[in-house]
Each structure stands twice: as C-alpha cells, then as structure tokens.
Design a protein around this motif. Structure first.
Motif, PDB file in Angstrom:
ATOM      1  N   ARG A 199       3.323  -1.836   4.807  1.00 42.45           N
ATOM      2  CA  ARG A 199       3.142  -0.476   4.478  1.00 42.45           C
ATOM      3  C   ARG A 199       4.354   0.370   4.650  1.00 42.45           C
ATOM      4  O   ARG A 199       4.829   1.057   4.029  1.00 42.45           O
ATOM      5  CB  ARG A 199       2.008  -0.018   5.381  1.00 42.45           C
ATOM      6  N   SER A 217       0.712  -0.934   0.024  1.00 40.52           N
ATOM      7  CA  SER A 217       0.009   0.169  -0.046  1.00 40.52           C
ATOM      8  C   SER A 217       1.034   1.177   0.057  1.00 40.52           C
ATOM      9  O   SER A 217       0.351   2.292  -0.109  1.00 40.52           O
ATOM     10  CB  SER A 217      -0.944   0.015   1.454  1.00 40.52           C
ATOM     11  N   SER A 218       2.358   1.266   0.052  1.00 37.89           N
ATOM     12  CA  SER A 218       3.016   2.369   0.104  1.00 37.89           C
ATOM     13  C   SER A 218       3.016   3.132  -1.366  1.00 37.89           C
ATOM     14  O   SER A 218       3.366   4.385  -1.343  1.00 37.89           O
ATOM     15  CB  SER A 218       4.584   2.009   0.472  1.00 37.89           C
ATOM     16  N   GLN A 255      -4.040  13.198   3.756  1.00 44.60           N
ATOM     17  CA  GLN A 255      -4.986  12.412   3.412  1.00 44.60           C
ATOM     18  C   GLN A 255      -4.620  10.905   3.084  1.00 44.60           C
ATOM     19  O   GLN A 255      -5.148  10.077   2.439  1.00 44.60           O
ATOM     20  CB  GLN A 255      -5.329  13.121   1.866  1.00 44.60           C
ATOM     21  N   THR A 256      -3.175  10.487   3.357  1.00 42.70           N
ATOM     22  CA  THR A 256      -2.562   9.558   2.971  1.00 42.70           C
ATOM     23  C   THR A 256      -2.009   8.932   4.100  1.00 42.70           C
ATOM     24  O   THR A 256      -0.629   8.645   3.963  1.00 42.70           O
ATOM     25  CB  THR A 256      -1.928   9.189   1.645  1.00 42.70           C
ATOM     26  N   SER A 316      -5.010   3.710  10.240  1.00 46.88           N
ATOM     27  CA  SER A 316      -6.353   4.281  10.093  1.00 46.88           C
ATOM     28  C   SER A 316      -6.662   4.582  11.630  1.00 46.88           C
ATOM     29  O   SER A 316      -5.656   4.390  12.483  1.00 46.88           O
ATOM     30  CB  SER A 316      -7.298   3.107   9.889  1.00 46.88           C
ATOM     31  N   ASN A 371       0.697   4.311  -2.648  1.00 48.37           N
ATOM     32  CA  ASN A 371      -0.542   5.226  -2.763  1.00 48.37           C
ATOM     33  C   ASN A 371      -0.244   6.433  -1.621  1.00 48.37           C
ATOM     34  O   ASN A 371      -1.234   7.130  -1.454  1.00 48.37           O
ATOM     35  CB  ASN A 371      -1.787   4.782  -2.431  1.00 48.37           C
ATOM     36  N   VAL A 372       0.885   6.077  -0.950  1.00 52.94           N
ATOM     37  CA  VAL A 372       1.133   7.320   0.066  1.00 52.94           C
ATOM     38  C   VAL A 372       1.841   8.452  -0.668  1.00 52.94           C
ATOM     39  O   VAL A 372       2.855   8.154  -0.857  1.00 52.94           O
ATOM     40  CB  VAL A 372       1.706   6.566   1.248  1.00 52.94           C
ATOM     41  N   THR A 391       4.485  12.270   5.856  1.00 51.56           N
ATOM     42  CA  THR A 391       3.297  11.646   4.772  1.00 51.56           C
ATOM     43  C   THR A 391       2.379  12.722   4.897  1.00 51.56           C
ATOM     44  O   THR A 391       2.109  13.634   5.634  1.00 51.56           O
ATOM     45  CB  THR A 391       2.850  10.345   5.342  1.00 51.56           C
TER      46      THR A 391
END
Length: 644
Positions: free
Chosen positions: A471, A387-388, A407-408, A412, A390-391, A404
């Motif tokens: 991540r 998932s990294s 928004q990313t 959570s 999309n960061v 970061t």
C-alpha cells in the motif's frame, strides 16, 4: 577596572621588590601610577591577555537569559495561560498573524470530531498560543536557523556567552580539537534555571580522554580551516605562536601532501588521533573527509566496530545532506551505508556491537537490501497487485506534500487500534521489567519525540511489511513519480519507523525542524479523542492532519515543519523516514564514480555546505559531565556516540 587593577598590581609588586633591596621606602611608597583611561593599544593588549588566559566560550548555542525565556514560555507550570498570552504579546512573534487562526488551525480542528462548535474558538486560541510559544522557543534557541522568522529574535536576544576564570583556564592548553568544553547544565532538559551560572557549568568530554590529556580551545569557532585558525591564534597568542595540536599537524601535512601529489598525510598519526579527526569531520558535516579517515584506520584495524559503524554513518550523513529537489536521489550513499552496516554485522568481532546490531535488525525487518530490481514493477504499480491505485489524495506545494482523502485511508480503524494496543502493551512491559516507561525520547537528539521503534514491536513486523510493500510504497512511488527508466532506476527505502505518542500531559508538540531523510510519511492512528495536533507546514502556513488511517507524505528533508500542540487527550501516529536512492548496480556505479581509491583520495580543506544533520553528532546527553575545576576520572572513559 580589570585593566587598572592589573596595572596597580604590577606597580605594587615592583615597589615591594624594590623595597626589599632597600632602594625604596616600603612603608611610604610614592604613587607611581596615575589611573587613566587606557589607550586603544593598551586596552587591546589587556584584552588579549585576558582572552588567552581567562576567558572561555561556553559550549551553548544560546545565552542563559534566552534559555530561561524559552523554557519558561513553554512550561505548563511556570505561567498561567493569561500570563503566557501577555508574554507572547510582549515578544511579538513575527509569525503570529490573524490568518493563522483561520487557515492554519481550521484543518486540524475539522478533523477532531470530539470538538463541539461551542468550544472550537477556545481550542483554536489555545493551539495558536502554544504553537507561537513553541515556535518562539525554537527560533530563540536556534542561532544558525536559516529561516527569516528567527532573524528578529536572534538579533535581539542572541549574545555570546563566556565564562571568566583566570586561575582555572590557564591550567589547560589550547587544542583545535579539544577534549573538553564548558557546558551550561541549566539549559539541559530539566535543568535548574535558579542555579548561579558558575554552579551550572560543567566540563563536557568531547572525545575519549587519554590519561593526562585535558585540552580546551580559546578560539570562538573551530569550523575555520587551518590557515584561518592560525591567523586568529597569532593575533591572540603572538606572531611566533604555532599550534602543534594533532588537527593542525594533520591539516598542514595534508596540505603539503596535496601540493606534492603525495598520499602520506596519515602515516604519522595514531588510530586514536585519526578517530578524533574523523569524528570532528562528522561534527562539521565533512562526510567525505570523515569516510576517508575512517578507511585509513580500518586498513590497520579492520575489525574496529566503532569505526565500521561510523564509516557507514558517514555515507548516511552524505545521503541526508544531498538535496532531493536538485539530484532526485542520494547518489547511492544510502544503499552504500546499508551495505557497509551489513558487512560490519557479518564480522564476528562486531556481532554484539549495539549500534551495528540495531542497523542490521532494521535491515532484516524492513528488508532494505532485498533485490530491488525485481520488486519494482511499473506495469502493476497502482494496479491489481496494489491497493494504492484506489487511494485519493490532495497535493500541496508543487507535489512536495500529499494528504490522502478521508474516504480512502491507508489503514483500517481495526489495524490502527491494533498498532496502538501493541505499542502500549510493549511500553507497559518495559515499565514493569526495567522500571522505565517504554515510551522514551532517548533515540533522538535534535528533535526528540516520545516513541517506540517499530522494529522493536515483533508482533507488527510481518503485517507492517505487507502494508509497506502493498500500500504505502506503491503510493509513494506514484506521488513522487519514482518511475523506472532505461537509464535510471530509483526507488524509495525505509530507514526508520516509529509509533509516536503526543500527550497533552507530557509531550504535546514538536518544534520546527527538518527530517534526516529525503522523504517522510505520517499515518494517523486515531482521531476524535484528542484536540489539536497535526503537522504544521511553515511554507504552507497550514496544519495538515489526516483522519485515522489517513497518510500524509512529504519531502521531510526540505520542508520545514513542526508538530502542532495536542491541548487535550492523546494522539498516536506512525512516523517513518525514507530515502530515495538508486537501485542495484546504478547505486554502486554512482558511489564508485564519486570516490577514488583510499590511496588516492584526499580530504578536502574546503567545508561542504552544512547539512541538516549537523547536530546528529553533537552532545546527545550521554557524554560525561565533570564539575568545573575537577580532574576527569581516568577510570571512566568517555565514548563518542552516534544517534541514528
């Protein structure tokens, strides 16, 4: 006065002795001595006599007055906010500037959603005041700081601190690896600044103390080589003086063996003597020398848990002392330290050794020694298996620091709250069972944080490892360009992870420091329910504070940073310390090329550049304190501890 009193005493003694022989009238002694200002040579002789018999430098980096100023200015109870403002204005910290309020604090304030526009100015002023107070306390109490910010304060405040006791110190012999040093208890956390200096002094046991051995050092510094120490001792003790302590004997024999191309420098020393020499090398940052000495002990005592642990720690120390900017990795020393700890943990006699057990447990939780070659897939990095990709993140200081985007996030809000709840529940259990708060600072010496190690939070083991591999680690590889090539394969490894708590009512800030790692990352676990906080990067002159779930990653061993004060509420973060090292056979080959066999390798007489973790093997508060003038209790052995 001391010179004239000593001379007067000498003459009066002579008169008394002559009178007893009938050669002088004892009732009407004639004035023999005319008190005059001594000549330079006479004063020098008097000084040297006092120095070698009556003066001893206190084992403290700062003078008591400096300690008092530093502790007072950061005490919430000692000063009102107005008084603190006045004190800081008088001290005129060199780092205080108008732009600090605008650039350094603005970022942190913007992330504290609970702060309204009406009181932002007050919050900014409070944060800046406490930051300046914290930085002053650090610079004033760090005489060896390499930062320009500390030079003005040190030049004005730093003074040598000696104790004078002609009847006590002359009872103890000199040694270049002493067993005792004087410690000022008023400078310790919670120390009483109102104590008189004499009442606050205690003997500090620097090593295990064998029966009947109680030595001190009359030298102001023990970091010099044997020839420099010998020259200074001859100046103090006379030209015929030759130090016969174990350290000098060893270094002279080592030097002679080097000239003769021989390898017998350790043959005539006991295990205890070699251990003390190795521990001293660790204190001075001579990690290669320490490793060689530990190996010498293990040839005859292969199952000594303390030595096995220390040998692995010497490789970790070497890894921390290497510059990532210059070398790009730890030259295999981090992986070698992990291999040695695993090997030590497999020895039956060392299974219950506490320090080794902790390192083995961390290896199990973070899978440090897992087959790294197969886990590193450049093609899928940042792709569908991670998932990294999309960061979004922002880079600072030529890709040495990253934050970061809001928004990313990496975590959570639900994951963040779960980690906080788990840590607080663990702390509550510790308080209920042991009577102590589960949030402690006992695991750190130089820069203590209030935290709980993640490897103690069993409930988080599996989920955090998945977060690390899926991540965080891929993102770190991307940010710091840790790509695999045909000639070099590097990767980043976890060594320590903590859940940290900053509380305006308890520990609200962290002083300026470097991390004992090549890289570090911080994950914010909450935002909006506290004011202040964040990581102040000194070279950037800015506080970086990601929102809840966001991550900040940086070269922690190279960038000076500090924790900005939390002035209201509680802030939670994850703080992790990592090492970039070679993988697999690359690491083994690199360490092998740097070291020869134990029979061929010699400790170097030249000191390496002092590493960041010189204080790692300094007084950690666990060494025993003995009242000055008292005889050490031989029934209570003192152990040399390692904080890792």
């Amino acid at each position: 006065r001391t010179y004239n009193n000593a001379a007067t005493h000498h003459v009066q003694s002579s008169v008394h002795e002559d009178a007893s022989d009938g050669s002088t009238n004892a009732t009407n002694p004639q004035p023999i001595l005319e008190k005059t200002f001594p000549s330079c040579q006479e004063f020098l002789q008097c000084y040297l006599d006092i120095k070698r018999k009556s003066l001893l430098r206190v084992n403290s980096p700062i003078h008591p007055l400096v300690s008092y100023a530093a502790k007072t200015i950061i005490s919430p109870q000692a000063l009102t906010e107005k008084e603190r403002d006045l004190a800081l204005d008088l001290l005129k910290p060199t780092w205080s500037s108008p732009k600090s309020t605008e650039t350094s604090i603005g970022n942190a304030i913007s992330n504290n959603n609970g702060t309204s526009a009406n009181n932002q100015e007050d919050v900014q002023s409070t944060i800046l005041r406490w930051r300046n107070a914290a930085h002053f306390a650090h610079w004033a109490s760090t005489p060896t700081s390499r930062e320009a910010e500390s030079k003005q304060i040190n030049s004005n405040l730093q003074k040598s601190y000696f104790a004078f006791s002609p009847w006590m110190f002359r009872q103890k012999s000199h040694c270049c690896s002493p067993t005792l040093a004087l410690q000022d208890l008023s400078q310790k956390e919670g120390g009483n600044n109102q104590q008189s200096p004499l009442d606050s002094l205690r003997w500090l046991a620097l090593h295990d103390i064998p029966s009947g051995e109680s030595t001190i050092s009359i030298l102001d510094s023990l970091d010099d080589d044997v020839h420099s120490r010998a020259a200074e001792l001859k100046r103090l003790m006379g030209q015929k003086f030759v130090c016969s302590c174990v350290r000098c004997q060893y270094e002279r024999s080592e030097s002679a063996s080097s000239e003769e191309n021989s390898s017998n420098s350790t043959l005539h020393f006991t295990q205890h003597q070699l251990k003390r020499l190795a521990d001293l090398a660790m204190q001075q940052g001579r990690f290669d020398d320490a490793s060689t000495l530990y190996n010498s002990i293990l040839r005859t005592h292969p199952h000594d848990g303390d030595v096995l642990h220390a040998r692995a720690a010497s490789h970790l120390g070497r890894a921390s002392s290497l510059s990532f900017a210059d070398r790009g990795h730890c030259q295999g020393h981090f992986k070698e330290a992990q291999r040695l700890w695993k090997e030590a943990g497999s020895i039956k006699e060392c299974e219950t050794h506490p320090e080794i057990a902790i390192q083995v447990e961390k290896q199990r939780v973070y899978k440090t020694l897992k087959d790294d070659e197969s886990s590193f897939d450049v093609e899928t990095e940042g792709g569908e298996n991670s998932s990294s990709g999309n960061v979004a993140f922002t880079s600072f200081l030529d890709d040495k620091c990253f934050v970061t985007g809001d928004q990313t996030p990496i975590l959570s809000l639900k994951e963040c709250q779960h980690i906080i709840n788990t840590a607080e529940q663990h702390a509550a259990k510790g308080e209920k069972v042991g009577g102590n708060d589960g949030w402690t600072t006992s695991r750190h010496y130089a820069v203590p944080t209030t935290d709980i190690p993640l490897h103690e939070l069993t409930e988080l083991h599996s989920s955090f490892y998945d977060i690390w591999t899926g991540r965080i680690r891929p993102l770190l590889r991307q940010q710091f360009q840790l790509t695999k090539t045909s000639t070099r394969h590097r990767d980043i490894f976890l060594h320590d992870v903590f859940v940290v708590r900053y509380d305006a009512e308890r520990q609200r800030y962290l002083p300026p420091h470097y991390d004992e790692s090549t890289h570090s990352f911080i994950v914010a676990l909450n935002s909006g329910d506290f004011k202040g906080g964040g990581t102040f990067i000194h070279s950037l002159d800015k506080t970086l504070a990601p929102t809840a779930g966001g991550m900040m990653s940086f070269c922690g061993g190279e960038l000076l940073h500090s924790g900005d004060p939390v002035v209201e509420g509680v802030r939670y973060i994850i703080a992790a310390f990592c090492y970039v090292d070679l993988v697999g056979s690359c690491a083994t080959d690199c360490v092998g090329r740097q070291t020869t066999s134990d029979d061929e390798k010699k400790p170097s007489s030249e000191s390496h550049t002092q590493p960041k973790l010189k204080e790692l093997f300094a007084d950690n508060g666990s060494k025993s304190e003995i009242a000055v003038g008292a005889v050490p209790d031989k029934s209570q052995p003192f152990s040399f501890g390692f904080n890792l």
